[in-house]
Design an enzyme around this catalytic site. Structure first.
Site, short mmCIF file in Angstrom:
data_model
loop_
_atom_site.label_atom_id
_atom_site.label_comp_id
_atom_site.label_asym_id
_atom_site.label_seq_id
_atom_site.Cartn_x
_atom_site.Cartn_y
_atom_site.Cartn_z
N CYS A 33 -31.63 98.09 78.61
CA CYS A 33 -31.66 96.82 79.34
C CYS A 33 -31.70 97.00 80.85
CB CYS A 33 -30.45 95.97 78.98
SG CYS A 33 -28.93 96.79 79.47
N ASP A 35 -29.12 97.80 82.74
CA ASP A 35 -27.82 97.54 83.37
C ASP A 35 -27.20 98.85 83.84
OD1 ASP A 35 -28.28 94.96 82.80
OD2 ASP A 35 -26.77 94.77 81.23
N CYS A 58 -24.41 92.81 81.67
CA CYS A 58 -24.13 91.63 80.85
C CYS A 58 -22.61 91.46 80.65
CB CYS A 58 -24.82 91.76 79.51
SG CYS A 58 -24.05 92.99 78.45
N CYS A 102 -24.08 97.85 74.42
CA CYS A 102 -23.50 97.63 75.75
C CYS A 102 -22.22 98.45 75.92
CB CYS A 102 -23.18 96.16 75.95
SG CYS A 102 -24.55 95.06 75.56
FE1 FES Z 1 -27.29 95.56 79.20
FE2 FES Z 1 -25.40 94.67 77.67
S1 FES Z 1 -27.40 93.88 77.80
S2 FES Z 1 -25.36 96.45 78.87
#
Ligand code: FES
Length: 127
Positions: A33, A35, A58, A102
């Protein structure tokens, strides 16, 4: 969908920030994602005495980051690096299946910070 404990750590995350004189720093990204989580540790005599984190991610990533700081403070680095993403999810009373990836971010960032601490400690003892 989320447990009360996830919501609590998401809306009121613990140990957010940075440690200027950290003994180890870990930064990891979630390839799925994009992140990012960065985590700083202070270590005293092999025990983690403080952790701070910053997570650009997130809600599940923020909640798992927050709860892993509480799980790891007071543990030895050897104990802390054995914390798995499953244990983090259990501590939060579960995560939705689509959000399990995540929880990897928190466990990987902590492991990376401990690895950085070990490298620095080895370099210090060699000099
Ligand atoms: Fe990226 Fe949760 S969607 S860490």
């Amino acid at each position: 969908m989320y447990s009360d404990k996830v919501m609590d750590h998401f809306t009121n995350p613990r140990n957010v920030g940075e440690i200027a004189d950290a003994d180890g720093i870990g930064e990891v990204g979630n390839a799925r994602c994009g992140d990012i989580m960065k985590l700083w540790i202070k270590v005293d005599g092999d025990v983690i005495t403080d952790i701070k984190f910053k997570t650009f991610g997130c809600g599940a990533a923020i909640a798992t980051s927050s709860v892993i700081t509480e799980m790891a403070i007071g543990k030895s680095v050897t104990e802390a690096e054995q914390i798995t993403n499953q244990q983090v999810a259990e501590e939060l009373h579960g995560l939705p299946a689509v959000k399990m990836h995540c929880s990897n971010l928190a466990a990987e960032a902590l492991a990376a910070a401990i690895e950085d601490y070990r490298k620095k400690a080895a370099a210090d003892s060699a000099s």
